[in-house]
Each structure stands twice: as structure tokens, then as C-alpha cells.
Design an enzyme around this catalytic site. Structure first.
Site, PDB file in Angstrom:
ATOM      1  N   THR A  65       0.851  -1.192   0.000  1.00 40.18           N
ATOM      2  CA  THR A  65       0.000   0.000   0.000  1.00 40.18           C
ATOM      3  C   THR A  65       0.881   1.235   0.000  1.00 40.18           C
ATOM      4  O   THR A  65       1.856   1.313   0.753  1.00 40.18           O
ATOM      5  CB  THR A  65      -0.935   0.030   1.226  1.00 40.18           C
ATOM      6  OG1 THR A  65      -1.870  -1.040   1.123  1.00 40.18           O
ATOM      7  CG2 THR A  65      -1.702   1.341   1.289  1.00 40.18           C
TER       8      THR A  65
ATOM      9  N   PHE B 149       1.193   4.947   0.952  1.00 42.17           N
ATOM     10  CA  PHE B 149       0.637   5.969   1.828  1.00 42.17           C
ATOM     11  C   PHE B 149       1.248   7.320   1.480  1.00 42.17           C
ATOM     12  O   PHE B 149       2.437   7.401   1.145  1.00 42.17           O
ATOM     13  CB  PHE B 149       0.944   5.660   3.298  1.00 42.17           C
ATOM     14  CG  PHE B 149       0.203   4.486   3.861  1.00 42.17           C
ATOM     15  CD1 PHE B 149      -1.002   4.649   4.523  1.00 42.17           C
ATOM     16  CD2 PHE B 149       0.712   3.193   3.730  1.00 42.17           C
ATOM     17  CE1 PHE B 149      -1.681   3.560   5.049  1.00 42.17           C
ATOM     18  CE2 PHE B 149       0.040   2.099   4.247  1.00 42.17           C
ATOM     19  CZ  PHE B 149      -1.159   2.278   4.917  1.00 42.17           C
TER      20      PHE B 149
END
Length: 658
Positions: A536, A538
Site C-alpha cells: 500500500t 501511503f
């Protein structure tokens, strides 16, 4: 006139053109594009455009057709943002995707009155304090204001609560006194909209001005008055619709909300609405304030009094503080619907504003969505090397709002995942929160586990809780248990907390294994994500509407996001024109500047069916040392090909191998 320059214009020819325009009292605005550079010039009509067209380096001249020149979109296609600094280092911006509220009494009466109303409206969401020191009244026997004493009381109250102050200038003779007492925003009332000598004097100050529409003025006449201000020296003009005189007598005036969308196509200036003077009846003010926001206004200016029945001026249209508080809560709820965010004041005592125990942290704070144990919290630890305190809030939008309000120094939100794709909610948040920028990014490997209470097993589970992204990332595992119900949670950590509180062996959560220890759960199965290469991305966000301070510089020294890594990425937002090849032309700007696009995402624009806003990430490997200057030049070129162009941030992205 719009002056299109030759591509091969020399610096000497450019200087000759500039000298000619300056000599003839033209005001100019240069716009650089990929293929053309133009100069928007406004001056006296005595100059024949052909005199400019024959100058060396000039390709052609396009006359501006509108009688209002500097206020027109021909002169400036993009929206103007008026910046007003506060005594707390915050810059209140009017225009764009923000909603601002200006509130206070019609007239300054006493110190106690001003302090009490300033406290109440600041708590409810006002970012500027209004109050009349000089009052133009229909009757010579009515209260005329406290004059200079009123300016002192108004400024004292505004400074105490961090609000720039707004007051009406009724005559040029008071300008020096108002300037001496530090008035932040000068309001031109409806009676003075066509007092052109006053407008000329006021424009020379270069201060922010709220220009109210005259009670019988057409929209074009209103813009011509704005032209007096702009041509005299200020570029900080805010238009205020306050109702016009019609045959209707049920209200004080008739609020012309249709003026808002009409003005959007005519001018780049921000627009606010005064529902108090428009309707003149207290219980009608709030619904018209909401209607103004729904129609696209950039804010409202409202009269509020703690004891309106005893007000010396316009008590009948003044809201009680409780009514204003309700209005602001309704506007907060409406803001996401119209694709905007509400501007709030910066808090002096940040921890006191948040009930969560994490808010008691001293030093630098980074907000994240969810509860302790969320992947975002782990990303904070990785990115900041443990030098900040993590502050959990309820949602991704709350992360943006907390940062925008100054209640946290930074925030961190997921923007995309290698398996589940984009987190569209945060792209939309970046659109709505213009006072927040991306300042960093990091890639975190995401490993999911199935967590349950003591005694739970795969056989007992009937319902699984997690964030939608996590559920998507574990689709193969969940397909093996098709009979399980799947319930969305705000975050993976929230799901783990909820399962722990339920105490039921029928419930399970998809979350990081670290949550097992936090919430006393068992790991029922580990590594349930579809692919081990599950990452992921961020992004770290920070407010961009605060001025530099010692606190900010200290954060830069302590945190690697601000001072340790060289910027290697930039993120942009833009809309393409409605014409063939528009996207191709826009993307060609990135290619011509040798910027490698690593991501291009589109999102629908609310209220504009079949129109889309594009988000682009680009590597800055070949821009040299001055990345900011290089991107600035590139942005100017992009604005020629696209619309609503915005830089979301120039930042350092940690290595993808983390």
C-alpha cells in the site's frame, strides 16, 4: 488586451514591450505556456491595439471584449484565491474548494459584547470576525457606531481568538485610521458600491476588500465597481451578494442566488453571500445561508449577537449563537456533497480540542484513520523513524480535517494498493481540501491475518469485518468461505477492536497480526492476502495555509519527511478541456518536460456529468537541483492546455523496497 508573444522573442524585445506597457499605465499578467506565452494587459482605451501589435516580438493582439477587464475570465482564466493572514500564522483563503464563514454583530457596542460573540462564533466555525465601527444608517438619529473606539475593540477581540477582522469603510477619510488599527479586510457596503472615488483610494491600499452588491445594481455594474478596485492596485477583491431591491416586501431584500453561477462564468473573483441583510428576518437567515453554499458560494457573512433583542443595530436579523452553531454544523454536513471543505481556525491549544488520550502527546503529531494497530500507524513509524506521535481519528476525511485545522502537524492516508487499486475517497479528499498538500510518501508491505476471540475457529466464523480495501485484497481466501457475511469497517484496526468487543466466536476481523496483541485476539490464519507482494502506498499530508514558524522549522530538523530526503516526486490535479485531443495535449506537457508519469487516475466531477478530474504522479529524476522552479514552469505550460490545474505537492517518496 491579450498579447500573444512570438516564440523566439528576445529578452530585449520583451523589455521593450514591458516598458511600453508600463509607460502607458497598463497592468499586466504574464502566462507562460508550452507553445505560447501571453500577456494580459489592461489600461486606458487611448492606446490602439495596433500600436502594440507592431512592436518587435509580438505575434498578435486579442482585445478583451468585456467592459470589465481585470475582473473578467478573459484576463485571468483561473479562480482567484484571496489570502488573509491571522495573528496565529494561519492564512485564511477565500475561494477555490473552501467554504469560509465570517460572523459577528452588525455593530461594535462594548468590549464585553465583542469578546463574548467572538468566543462563540470562533467555537462554532467562523474564521473571520465582522463588526461595524462606522455605521451608515438611513436615519441620522440611529446609532452611528463607536468610530475609532469600535476599531480598537473589534481588533482586540479578533486577535484574542485568532480571527482576521472585517469592518465597513463608509468614507475615504477613515481609511488611514482603519489602517493604523490593523483592519484586515475592508468591506464596501451596498450604498458605496458606486462611490468610485472611495474605491480608487481603497484599491491603492492593496488590502483585501469585500465588495457588496448595490441594492439596484446589475451584475455587470457590480463587476465594473470591482474593476475600480482592481485597476487601482488591489488584487484581493471578494464579491458579496446581499440581496437586491424588488417589488417583494415579505423580506428586507430579495436574495439573488442565481448571481452565483452567473458570476462563475464571468469572473475569477471569489463570491460570498450575506443572508442576514438579504432577508432581514432571523429565522430565514440559516436556510438562505445553506442555499448559498448549495448554489456554489465560497462562504457566508452572517450577523450574530449574544443578545440580539438589545442590539443597537439590526437585532431582528442577527442570529443567536446557538442558531449560528446549528447553521455551521449543517454547512459541515453539506460541504462534502458540494465537493468542498470548511475552513476552520487554527487551535492554540491543540490537545484540548481532541478528547482522545493520544491528543495529550507533546511535540509533533501525525493523524491516521482508525485505531491503534492500523497499517497507517505502522506506516507512520516507518516514515518518521519513530520521531512523531500517532493520533487516531475516525475516518480518512477526519485526517484531512484535523491537519487542515492545525490539530495535527501531519496526517497519513492510503492512496493506492497493488492488489485493490486506488483509494478513491482520498483522491476526492485531496480535491476538497485545498489547504492540504502532499509532503511525503512511503510503500508499506501489507500482510493480512484472520483474527478472532479465544475459542473461535474457521468453523465457527459467520461474519468477517474489515476495511473494504482489505476485504478486496483477500478475495481468494474469502472465496473459499462464500457463506461468510462481509461487513465494512472504517479501518482494519477498527474491525479488530469491534470483534474483540463483541466477544463472539462467530465474528472475525481481517487485520494486521499486531492487532492480536492489542485487542487480545487469536490469529486464526496468517498471510491470507491474495499475493505476498501486497503493498500500500501511503501519502503524508500537511497544511499549506500556515506561515513558516519556529515550530515548523523544528519539525523539519527532526523528521525525515521534511528535511532528510531529496524531493523525487510531484503530484498534480487537472481537468481537460471539452475538445478533441484535450487529454493528449495535456499529457504532452509532461512528456515535453521529460517527466515520467507513474500514475494517472480519473475521478468524476460532482455536478458535471461525464466530466472527469485527473490525478497524476510524476518522477522528478531529471529536473536538476531546482525541482520547485522546474515544476512551476511546467505548471504554467499545463494551465494553457488544461483547466483547474493544481499542484498537490512536491515531495520525497521513500524507496519502494521498504
Amino acid at each position: 488586451m491579450v498579447i500573444v508573444l512570438n516564440q523566439n522573442i528576445t529578452q530585449e524585445e520583451k523589455k521593450q514591450l514591458a516598458d511600453f506597457l508600463e509607460k502607458n499605465n497598463f497592468k499586466t499578467n504574464e502566462i507562460k505556456g508550452e507553445e505560447e506565452t501571453i500577456i494580459a494587459a489592461v489600461g486606458k482605451l487611448k492606446v490602439d491595439p495596433r500600436e502594440v501589435e507592431i512592436l518587435p516580438g509580438v505575434e498578435r493582439v486579442i482585445p478583451i471584449s468585456k467592459p470589465y477587464k481585470m475582473a473578467s475570465r478573459e484576463f485571468k482564466p483561473e479562480n482567484t484565491i484571496v489570502e488573509i493572514p491571522s495573528n496565529r500564522g494561519q492564512i485564511v483563503r477565500v475561494g477555490g474548494q473552501r467554504i469560509v464563514a465570517i460572523a459577528g454583530p452588525c455593530a461594535v457596542e462594548t468590549r464585553e459584547q465583542m469578546m463574548s460573540v467572538a468566543e462563540r462564533v470562533s467555537e462554532s466555525g467562523a474564521v473571520m470576525l465582522r463588526g461595524g465601527a462606522y455605521k451608515p444608517r438611513t436615519s441620522p438619529y440611529a446609532f452611528q457606531g463607536l468610530g475609532e473606539e469600535g476599531l480598537v475593540l473589534l481588533k482586540e477581540a479578533g486577535d484574542k481568538y485568532g480571527m482576521p477582522v472585517v469592518t465597513e469603510v463608509v468614507a475615504a477619510e477613515f481609511l488611514q485610521t482603519m489602517e493604523d488599527h490593523g483592519i484586515d479586510v475592508y468591506q464596501v457596503g451596498a450604498r458605496n458600491m458606486q462611490n468610485f472615488e472611495l474605491l480608487k483610494r481603497l484599491g491603492k491600499l492593496g488590502k483585501p476588500v469585500i465588495l457588496k452588491r448595490g441594492i439596484s445594481a446589475t451584475i455587470e455594474e457590480w463587476l465594473m465597481s470591482a474593476e475600480y478596485l482592481l485597476s487601482s492596485g488591489t488584487d484581493k477583491v471578494i464579491l458579496c451578494e446581499r440581496g437586491i431591491r424588488t417589488y417583494e416586501r415579505a423580506t428586507r431584500n430579495t436574495l439573488d442566488l442565481s448571481a452565483i453561477p452567473i458570476l462563475r462564468g464571468m469572473t475569477h473573483l471569489p463570491i460570498i453571500v450575506d443572508p442576514s441583510h438579504a432577508v432581514g428576518i432571523r429565522d430565514k437567515v440559516a436556510p438562505m445561508g445553506l442555499a448559498a453554499i448549495a448554489a456554489g458560494a465560497d462562504g457566508i457573512i452572517v450577523e450574530v449577537h449574544c443578545n440580539p433583542d438589545k442590539a443597537l443595530s439590526d437585532g431582528a436579523q442577527s442570529l443567536y449563537p446557538e442558531q449560528f452553531d446549528k447553521l455551521m454544523r449543517d454547512i459541515e454536513a453539506m460541504a462534502p456533497v458540494v465537493g468542498k471543505s470548511v475552513t476552520h481556525l487554527r487551535s492554540i491549544e491543540r490537545p484540548a480540542k481532541l478528547a482522545d488520550s493520544a491528543a495529550k502527546h507533546e511535540g509533533t503529531v501525525c493523524a491516521f484513520g482508525g485505531k491503534r494497530g492500523a497499517f497507517a500507524e505502522q506506516a507512520i513509524g516507518r516514515y518518521f523513524d519513530g520521531c512523531v506521535k500517532a493520533l487516531p481519528v475516525d475516518s480518512f476525511r477526519a485526517v484531512f480535517q484535523t491537519v487542515a485545522d492545525g490539530l495535527a502537524d501531519y496526517g497519513i492516508v492510503p492512496i493506492e494498493n497493488t492488489l485493490a487499486g486506488s483509494v478513491f475517497e482520498n483522491y476526492d479528499n485531496l480535491t476538497q481540501f485545498e489547504d492540504v498538500s502532499i509532503v511525503g510518501a512511503i510503500h508499506l508491505r501489507v500482510q493480512h491475518s484472520l483474527l478472532g476471540v479465544k475459542g473461535a475457529s474457521l468453523d465457527t466464523i459467520k461474519t468477517v469485518y474489515s476495511h473494504p480495501q482489505a476485504i478486496s485484497q483477500c478475495s481468494k481466501f474469502l472465496a473459499q468461505h462464500a457463506d461468510w457475511n462481509k461487513i465494512d469497517s472504517n479501518s482494519t484496526a477498527t474491525a479488530a477492536s469491534d470483534v474483540a468487543q463483541s466477544g463472539s466466536t462467530e465474528n472475525a476481523a481481517i487485520a494486521s497480526a499486531v492487532n492480536a496483541a492489542y485487542y487480545k485476539l487469536d490469529v486464526l490464519q496468517d498471510g491470507i492476502e491474495d499475493d505476498a507482494a501486497n503493498y500500500t502506498r501511503f501519502v503524508v499530508i500537511a497544511a499549506n495555509h500556515f506561515t513558516d514558524s519556529t515550530e515548523t522549522k523544528q519539525m523539519a530538523d527532526n523528521c525525515r519527511c521534511a528535511g532528510g530526503l531529496k524531493p523525487n516526486m510531484a503530484s498534480f490535479m487537472f481537468c481537460v478541456k471539452n475538445e478533441p485531443g484535450a487529454l493528449y495535449s495535456s499529457l504532452g506537457v509532461f512528456q515535453s518536460f521529460n517527466l515520467n508519469l507513474t500514475r494517472l487516475e480519473s475521478r468524476p466531477i460532482p455536478g458535471q456529468p461525464w466530466r472527469y478530474r485527473f490525478y497524476a504522479d510524476a518522477e522528478l529524476k531529471s529536473t536538476g537541483k531546482d525541482a520547485a522552479g522546474y515544476v512551476k514552469t511546467m505548471l504554467a505550460a499545463l494551465k494553457v492546455q488544461a483547466e483547474d490545474v493544481r499542484l498537490l505537492g512536491i515531495y520525497a517518496e521513500a524507496e519502494k523496497s521498504i
